[in-house]
Write a protein that holds these residues in place. Structure first.
Motif, PDB file in Angstrom:
ATOM      1  N   GLU A  68      -4.224   3.789   7.795  1.00  0.00           N
ATOM      2  CA  GLU A  68      -4.165   3.658   6.345  1.00  0.00           C
ATOM      3  C   GLU A  68      -5.296   2.745   5.867  1.00  0.00           C
ATOM      4  N   HIS A  73       5.656  10.356  -2.087  1.00  0.00           N
ATOM      5  CA  HIS A  73       5.187   9.808  -0.808  1.00  0.00           C
ATOM      6  C   HIS A  73       6.352   9.601   0.157  1.00  0.00           C
ATOM      7  N   TYR A  89       0.837  -1.208   0.000  1.00  0.00           N
ATOM      8  CA  TYR A  89       0.000   0.000   0.000  1.00  0.00           C
ATOM      9  C   TYR A  89       0.870   1.255   0.000  1.00  0.00           C
ATOM     10  N   GLU A  90       1.893   1.282   0.850  1.00  0.00           N
ATOM     11  CA  GLU A  90       2.746   2.469   0.941  1.00  0.00           C
ATOM     12  C   GLU A  90       3.506   2.705  -0.368  1.00  0.00           C
ATOM     13  N   THR A 148      -2.580   1.906  11.891  1.00  0.00           N
ATOM     14  CA  THR A 148      -1.808   2.847  11.085  1.00  0.00           C
ATOM     15  C   THR A 148      -2.636   3.980  10.516  1.00  0.00           C
ATOM     16  N   PRO A 154      -4.232   4.682  -3.218  1.00  0.00           N
ATOM     17  CA  PRO A 154      -3.869   5.940  -2.547  1.00  0.00           C
ATOM     18  C   PRO A 154      -3.173   6.891  -3.512  1.00  0.00           C
TER      19      PRO A 154
END
Length: 823
Positions: free
Chosen positions: A377, A277, A43-44, A375, A190
């Protein structure tokens, strides 16, 4: 062969349910944690990937190298550069400003907040996002147009069928009527537009009057470019320095340009959108970026959990290998080959790992929502990713955990096993391997525990750290838009009249500021002139009593002293006049004073303006704990002749709860500015974004520490259980020769805990190096105390002792005669 493998695995489960259960639990836990944390890392790393043509999108950043302060990169850039960028760089296909804005709708005195941006018709040409309703080419081309997200449409109207409907927006007290011209299609994954509820055109008046459109170096939002080809970024970067020299240079007193040699202090940078990011972790005026090393560390924890689980399986398998020695000997006597036995044992390992993988998938379903909650998120279980990764994880884990045990088992010699009175132990090599595995498991676990303790201590420190002012009993409001002195006086009177208010003061800076104003000042020091860049703040009566900063030397402003009254707009524009100022401790250090007292009475100059230092206060931290406090110059304004520009009220109160006081202040605010929404908050809430991310990610380290310790304890338990079985005869002899149960218990505990001691010796220096590097990213940080290491080591020994205590006492209390007879 498959039938034999299945029968063998089920037979082992019936004969040794504890061993097999620990094996399955450890592997399932390792696989579940690995998959959950892999989803978080994925995801990050997927930020902005879902935007069409994201590889061709870049953001323009400004980099400042100013005297007296550390170089700084800003995620916002001047819009003055837009026409020149289009003119000078044919590689740029389109440019788009993106100005953060808060929109509100008002009904019966109640405000509904919408987060969004101001942009222009180029927005859709740059980001290529679609509209589920409306036409992208026309949505932002009309000055009263408005594009909504689906969420905003439902919140404002209760339906998605809103094209052509009118809505009145309140932007910082300025009302405007807009027509809905589009509904945005949600972007997958995201991205930089995530959470955007409204996009409105930049008002023409702002483009004509706002400094970020008129002056180089002045910014009010981000600037994005779409390149014709991703490879063009290198060619543009190579010419940006000449671009700045050509367009941003001018006379030193020219307010539009940056001076004769802008390239010495000012630089434009291009940051690919796919990198922002992680890049933004050290960039000002951006959303809270993420440190790539922290994300990688989270992924490493997931990988180590899987490694620990495989090591645990090897330990358990080798511990019970001797229990199958006679089975291997008989089968080899009946004609089974080593290759056939190796394939069977590897098959059993893969079968057990497959069952553990299914359980791990269930754990992943349970853990992922919890990790998302920890988190903050929006991490979800992506079955396309999980179902692709799971078979690979199962095969590799099965091979890693089964190869050595299968090699040992298939290598037993029938004659030696059948002739021996005791079951084989695998020799010194196997014993050494088991000790190494346990030491490695605990080393990883202890290192993660130490890191968790340091991270938790640092995040708690960031919340509670001294910021140079008294936080308790303090509420801070939002900017009072405008520069009307009569309005400002009415607001002060209204807030002061609220029951429970002790003091009220105005300032132009605030905790968690969105923008700062800076100027160069010179000091003619004894060793030559010193020039530094200083943050500019203007404060009013009551400010000192409200914030209660610590005075280190000199005095605070006195309204009765005429020279304490600060410069007006004309003085600032013409750089003229003599005034008294207060500076912070950082400024005295940057100016070269050994003590704050030496700065009192010294004169700073900015062109023809002369500013005499009459007081020095402790640094007031209004920004992130990661950032250095900047030198600050403070002017005083009694509102007698000079209005504040967008002043920010702060209120000190007592004798009432914070929630009640906030309600009272909001009501008082509404009496003076009913058209402007208010929200009085504590400083900690305004600065929460600065430490919430680290705090949430620290929770992941806590989860990793618990899992690592649990798996390590399983490995230690298996080692203790195996040793207990092997040493029954030895214990019987020792007790026959007079050893007491306590002496036997101490002997066994010492042997069991020796790998744990080695693990602590290995873990401490590794954790020290990692945490020292992590803490160096904070300007405000805790010391790397030995207490963190002692707590982790003591905890590891305590948990390890409790793990093996049952086996230790059982063996130590065994009757010698029975133990010797059993052998």
């Amino acid at each position: 062969m498959l039938t034999t493998i299945l029968r063998g695995a089920l037979r082992q489960a019936r004969r040794h349910p504890v061993y097999v259960g620990l094996d399955l639990l450890g592997l399932a836990l390792g696989i579940g944690v690995f998959l959950s944390l892999a989803l978080l890392v994925r995801y990050e790393y997927s930020f902005n990937v879902g935007l069409p043509g994201a590889e061709r999108l870049v953001r323009v950043d400004e980099h400042w190298t100013l005297p007296g302060v550390a170089p700084v990169e800003d995620g916002e850039a001047t819009y003055r550069a837009i026409p020149f960028l289009r003119q000078d760089f044919p590689e740029i296909e389109e440019t788009a400003p993106l100005m953060p804005s808060t929109f509100r709708t008002e009904r019966d005195g109640m405000f509904t907040k919408f987060d969004g941006y101001e942009s222009d018709s180029s927005f859709f040409r740059v980001f290529r996002t679609g509209l589920s309703r409306g036409v992208t080419e026309e949505a932002l081309s009309r000055p009263d147009g408005l594009v909504l997200s689906e969420k905003a449409a439902m919140k404002a109207f209760g339906t998605l069928d809103v094209l052509g409907r009118r809505i009145e927006l309140n932007r910082s007290g300025v009302r405007s009527v807009h027509v809905v011209t589009g509904i945005m299609t949600p972007v997958r994954g995201p991205n930089v537009l995530e959470g955007v509820e409204m996009i409105a055109p930049v008002p023409a008046e702002e483009m004509r009057t706002r400094s970020c459109f008129l002056q180089w170096g002045s910014s009010c939002g981000a600037l994005f470019l779409r390149l014709r080809k991703a490879e063009d970024i290198g060619a543009i970067r190579a010419r940006l320095r000449d671009f700045v020299i050509r367009h941003a240079s001018g006379a030193d007193n020219d307010h539009v340009t940056i001076g004769r040699h802008p390239e010495k202090i000012y630089e434009l940078l291009l940051v690919p959108l796919l990198q922002t990011h992680f890049h933004d972790a050290g960039v000002e005026d951006t959303d809270d970026g993420v440190d790539r090393n922290v994300v990688n560390a989270i992924g490493l924890i997931g990988f180590l959990a899987l490694v620990l689980a495989c090591a645990n399986t090897i330990n358990l398998a080798t511990a019970r290998a001797g229990l199958r020695a006679r089975e291997v000997a008989v089968r080899k006597t009946l004609g089974a080959t080593r290759r056939l036995l190796f394939a069977q044992f590897m098959g059993e390992a893969l079968f057990v790992t497959s069952v553990a993988g299914i359980v791990g998938l269930v754990l992943c379903e349970i853990l992922t929502p919890e990790i998302a909650s920890l988190t903050g998120e929006a991490v979800t279980v992506s079955y396309g990713f999980v179902l692709t990764a799971l078979p690979v994880v199962i095969v590799l884990s099965g091979l890693a955990s089964g190869f050595y045990p299968a090699t040992v088992l298939s290598g037993y010699r029938p004659a030696a096993v059948l002739a021996a009175a005791r079951m084989p132990s695998g020799g010194r090599g196997a014993a050494r391997l088991r000790n190494i595995l346990v030491a490695g498991q605990f080393a990883i676990a202890v290192a993660i525990v130490i890191c968790t303790l340091v991270i938790d201590r640092q995040t708690a420190f960031m919340r509670d750290a001294d910021r140079g002012y008294v936080k308790s009993g303090l509420l801070i409001g939002q900017p009072l838009r405008g520069d009307d002195p009569a309005l400002e006086r009415r607001m002060l009177d209204a807030l002061r009249s609220v029951p429970g208010v002790v003091a009220v003061g105005f300032g132009e800076l605030e905790p968690a500021p969105n923008a700062t104003s800076r100027s160069d000042y010179k000091y003619a020091g004894p060793n030559g002139p010193v020039e530094i860049q200083m943050m500019f703040d203007r404060v009013g009566p009551g400010y000192f009593e409200t914030y209660r900063p610590r005075l280190l030397a000199g005095r605070w402003f006195d309204p009765a002293r005429g020279q304490d009254e600060g410069p007006d707009a004309g003085n600032l524009r013409n750089l003229s006049g003599d005034f008294n100022i207060v500076v912070n401790a950082k400024a005295t250090v940057a100016l070269g004073f050994a003590t704050p007292g030496q700065a009192i009475g010294q004169m700073l100059t900015d062109g023809g303006m002369r500013a005499r230092i009459v007081g020095v206060i402790e640094d007031m931290r209004f920004l992130s704990p990661r950032d250095q406090v900047l030198p600050e110059i403070i002017f005083f304004d009694t509102l007698a002749r000079v209005p504040f520009v967008d002043p920010i009220p702060a209120v000190r109160f007592q004798g009432v709860t914070r929630a009640v006081m906030a309600q009272r202040l909001d009501r008082a605010w509404a009496l003076v500015r009913p058209e402007l929404a208010s929200s009085f908050q504590p400083a900690d809430e305004r600065m929460a974004d600065y430490f919430t991310g680290d705090e949430r990610r620290g929770h992941i380290f806590t989860v990793g520490a618990v899992v690592a310790l649990l798996i390590a304890c399983m490995g230690l338990y298996s080692l203790a259980a195996f040793s207990a079985i092997r040493r029954v005869h030895e214990i019987g002899i020792r007790k026959t020769l007079g050893a007491s149960g306590g002496q036997i218990a101490i002997l066994l505990l010492r042997d069991f805990l020796r790998p744990v001691a080695l693990a602590c010796v290995l873990a401490c220096p590794v954790a020290w190096v990692v945490m020292r590097s992590w803490l160096s990213g904070f300007d405000q940080r805790v010391p790397l105390s030995p207490l963190h290491f002692l707590i982790a080591v003591a905890g590891a020994f305590l948990i390890a002792t409790l793990t093996v205590l049952g086996q230790t006492f059982r063996v130590a209390r065994a009757e010698p005669a029975r133990a010797l007879r059993a052998q």
